[in-house]
Design a protein around this motif. Sequence first.
Motif, PDB file in Angstrom:
ATOM      1  N   PHE A 136       0.951  -1.351  -0.075  1.00 51.75           N
ATOM      2  CA  PHE A 136       0.392   0.214  -0.162  1.00 51.75           C
ATOM      3  C   PHE A 136       0.926   1.183   0.082  1.00 51.75           C
ATOM      4  CE2 PHE A 136      -3.442  -3.312   1.613  1.00 51.75           C
ATOM      5  CZ  PHE A 136      -4.197  -2.546   0.374  1.00 51.75           C
ATOM      6  N   THR A 137       1.668   1.318   0.919  1.00 50.18           N
ATOM      7  CA  THR A 137       2.994   2.213   0.516  1.00 50.18           C
ATOM      8  C   THR A 137       3.657   2.586  -0.617  1.00 50.18           C
ATOM      9  OG1 THR A 137       3.844   1.808   2.836  1.00 50.18           O
ATOM     10  CG2 THR A 137       5.614   3.936   1.892  1.00 50.18           C
ATOM     11  N   GLY A 138       3.816   1.611  -1.813  1.00 45.40           N
ATOM     12  CA  GLY A 138       3.732   1.735  -2.560  1.00 45.40           C
ATOM     13  C   GLY A 138       3.260   2.719  -3.932  1.00 45.40           C
ATOM     14  N   ILE A 139       1.521   2.031  -3.446  1.00 48.00           N
ATOM     15  CA  ILE A 139       0.415   2.435  -4.497  1.00 48.00           C
ATOM     16  C   ILE A 139       0.750   3.865  -3.851  1.00 48.00           C
ATOM     17  CG2 ILE A 139      -1.344   2.693  -4.426  1.00 48.00           C
ATOM     18  CD1 ILE A 139      -1.631  -0.194  -4.055  1.00 48.00           C
ATOM     19  N   ALA A 140       0.471   4.342  -2.952  1.00 42.67           N
ATOM     20  CA  ALA A 140       0.391   5.992  -2.275  1.00 42.67           C
ATOM     21  C   ALA A 140       2.000   6.648  -2.666  1.00 42.67           C
ATOM     22  CB  ALA A 140       0.600   5.589  -0.728  1.00 42.67           C
ATOM     23  N   ALA A 141       3.597   5.940  -2.870  1.00 43.92           N
ATOM     24  CA  ALA A 141       3.773   6.831  -3.384  1.00 43.92           C
ATOM     25  C   ALA A 141       3.983   7.205  -4.425  1.00 43.92           C
ATOM     26  CB  ALA A 141       5.124   6.461  -2.843  1.00 43.92           C
ATOM     27  N   LEU A 143       0.665   7.981  -6.111  1.00 47.23           N
ATOM     28  CA  LEU A 143      -0.025   8.914  -5.743  1.00 47.23           C
ATOM     29  C   LEU A 143      -0.153  10.365  -5.860  1.00 47.23           C
ATOM     30  CD1 LEU A 143      -2.824   7.074  -4.875  1.00 47.23           C
ATOM     31  CD2 LEU A 143      -3.152   7.118  -6.822  1.00 47.23           C
ATOM     32  N   LEU A 144      -0.930  10.906  -6.250  1.00 46.25           N
ATOM     33  CA  LEU A 144      -0.995  12.887  -5.441  1.00 46.25           C
ATOM     34  C   LEU A 144      -1.194  12.719  -4.636  1.00 46.25           C
ATOM     35  CD1 LEU A 144      -2.190  14.110  -9.152  1.00 46.25           C
ATOM     36  CD2 LEU A 144      -0.338  14.491  -8.220  1.00 46.25           C
ATOM     37  N   PRO A 145      -1.050  13.405  -3.690  1.00 45.26           N
ATOM     38  CA  PRO A 145      -1.748  14.065  -2.614  1.00 45.26           C
ATOM     39  C   PRO A 145      -3.087  14.060  -2.560  1.00 45.26           C
ATOM     40  CG  PRO A 145       0.148  15.044  -2.753  1.00 45.26           C
ATOM     41  CD  PRO A 145       0.174  14.337  -3.975  1.00 45.26           C
ATOM     42  N   GLY A 146      -3.558  13.759  -1.848  1.00 45.75           N
ATOM     43  CA  GLY A 146      -5.224  13.155  -1.878  1.00 45.75           C
ATOM     44  C   GLY A 146      -6.214  12.200  -3.301  1.00 45.75           C
ATOM     45  N   GLY A 210      -0.429   1.981   5.630  1.00 42.99           N
ATOM     46  CA  GLY A 210       0.846   2.367   4.087  1.00 42.99           C
ATOM     47  C   GLY A 210       0.885   3.712   3.303  1.00 42.99           C
ATOM     48  N   GLY A 211       0.226   5.277   3.957  1.00 39.98           N
ATOM     49  CA  GLY A 211       0.363   6.381   3.647  1.00 39.98           C
ATOM     50  C   GLY A 211      -0.959   7.006   3.005  1.00 39.98           C
ATOM     51  N   PHE A 212      -2.601   6.416   3.900  1.00 43.20           N
ATOM     52  CA  PHE A 212      -3.567   6.812   3.631  1.00 43.20           C
ATOM     53  C   PHE A 212      -4.860   7.386   4.901  1.00 43.20           C
ATOM     54  CE2 PHE A 212      -2.832   4.560  -0.464  1.00 43.20           C
ATOM     55  CZ  PHE A 212      -2.583   4.189  -0.962  1.00 43.20           C
ATOM     56  N   ALA A 229     -10.420   4.863  -0.330  1.00 46.76           N
ATOM     57  CA  ALA A 229      -8.866   5.765   0.803  1.00 46.76           C
ATOM     58  C   ALA A 229      -8.068   6.964  -0.351  1.00 46.76           C
ATOM     59  CB  ALA A 229      -7.936   4.584   1.559  1.00 46.76           C
ATOM     60  N   ARG A 230      -8.251   7.629   0.673  1.00 52.71           N
ATOM     61  CA  ARG A 230      -7.276   8.441  -0.066  1.00 52.71           C
ATOM     62  C   ARG A 230      -6.144   8.983   0.458  1.00 52.71           C
ATOM     63  NH1 ARG A 230     -10.251  11.954  -3.082  1.00 52.71           N
ATOM     64  NH2 ARG A 230     -12.430  12.698  -3.204  1.00 52.71           N
ATOM     65  N   ARG A 231      -4.356   9.208  -0.692  1.00 52.31           N
ATOM     66  CA  ARG A 231      -3.372   9.523  -0.187  1.00 52.31           C
ATOM     67  C   ARG A 231      -3.445  10.378   0.508  1.00 52.31           C
ATOM     68  NH1 ARG A 231       1.929  11.270  -2.053  1.00 52.31           N
ATOM     69  NH2 ARG A 231       1.544  12.372   0.004  1.00 52.31           N
ATOM     70  N   ALA A 232      -2.392  10.211   1.823  1.00 52.89           N
ATOM     71  CA  ALA A 232      -2.476  11.284   3.206  1.00 52.89           C
ATOM     72  C   ALA A 232      -1.620  12.302   2.572  1.00 52.89           C
ATOM     73  CB  ALA A 232      -1.625  10.693   4.106  1.00 52.89           C
ATOM     74  N   GLU A 233      -1.625  13.700   2.910  1.00 51.23           N
ATOM     75  CA  GLU A 233      -1.279  14.589   2.454  1.00 51.23           C
ATOM     76  C   GLU A 233       0.425  13.860   2.158  1.00 51.23           C
ATOM     77  OE1 GLU A 233      -1.885  17.042   1.099  1.00 51.23           O
ATOM     78  OE2 GLU A 233      -3.847  16.520   0.785  1.00 51.23           O
ATOM     79  N   SER A 234       0.744  13.633   2.875  1.00 53.47           N
ATOM     80  CA  SER A 234       1.989  13.335   3.556  1.00 53.47           C
ATOM     81  C   SER A 234       2.383  12.064   4.130  1.00 53.47           C
ATOM     82  CB  SER A 234       3.186  14.565   4.564  1.00 53.47           C
ATOM     83  OG  SER A 234       2.708  14.002   5.646  1.00 53.47           O
ATOM     84  N   ILE A 235       3.392  10.825   3.377  1.00 58.74           N
ATOM     85  CA  ILE A 235       3.494   9.873   3.670  1.00 58.74           C
ATOM     86  C   ILE A 235       5.388   9.407   4.060  1.00 58.74           C
ATOM     87  CG2 ILE A 235       1.857   8.924   2.261  1.00 58.74           C
ATOM     88  CD1 ILE A 235       3.973   8.405   0.169  1.00 58.74           C
ATOM     89  N   SER A 236       5.317   8.611   5.370  1.00 57.68           N
ATOM     90  CA  SER A 236       6.372   8.396   5.389  1.00 57.68           C
ATOM     91  C   SER A 236       7.725   7.173   4.387  1.00 57.68           C
ATOM     92  CB  SER A 236       6.656   7.663   6.644  1.00 57.68           C
ATOM     93  OG  SER A 236       5.626   6.147   6.817  1.00 57.68           O
TER      94      SER A 236
END
Length: 236
Positions: A136-141, A143-146, A210-212, A229-236
């Motif tokens: 899921f982190t790989g997907i979030a990375a 995606l655009l924020p949100g 995972g960043g959402f 789910a929406r991608r978080a504005e910032s992910i670690s």
Amino acid sequence: MSSSRLPAFFDKAQAATYDERFAKLAPMRDAIHLITAAAFSELPAQARVLCVGAGTGSEILFLARKFPGWRFTAVEPAEAMLEICKRRAAEEGIVDRCTFHEGYLDTLPLMEEFHAATSILVSQFILDPCARRDFFTGIAARLLPGGPLVSADLSADRSSAEGQDIFEMWLRLLGSTDMPPEQLAQMRVAYEGHVAIAAPAEVEALITTGGFEPPLAILQTLLIRTWFARRAESIS
């Protein structure tokens, strides 16, 4: 099932009959597609959509018909499945709107960020919880924020009576599709050892870490549960 076994599992023979074998469950697939289209309806007219584990391309074809300006990147490790996806895209006349990547998500180069992503019945094959979170982190990375994600997996709390009842009813549903008894028995064994059927709260925690943002359950059809789910504005 470990991710390294997916291409072998979906070999040429399996891929050729995949859609036919699950045709009687198509209403479940169609419900996911219908809700995905609604969830993504506010995306830009020229949106870029990442489809992880694209399989034979069902969600791409559905979304491409509804949103003629969208472009799609299909990520699929099984060559035979991806070849069918390519052929179906060609028959639909949307090849020029598609990029096809044979491999896993972590082999997809980081490129221009996507507006949205789908992961339909994919993460359940990742047995290790940490690796599943990283998926899921790989997907979030990418995606655009949100950016929204629609993710569906087999999910139930099988330690509860309700979860076990859902699981058994799911097997009865598979039996109603003319699946031979011996294949149904094989499916039961596969679910026990090769598919991570986690409780909904566990899957939601993996998506969030995972960043959402905390996911919203938007559909349940027996054992298949779908989240938005929406991608978080910032992910670690």
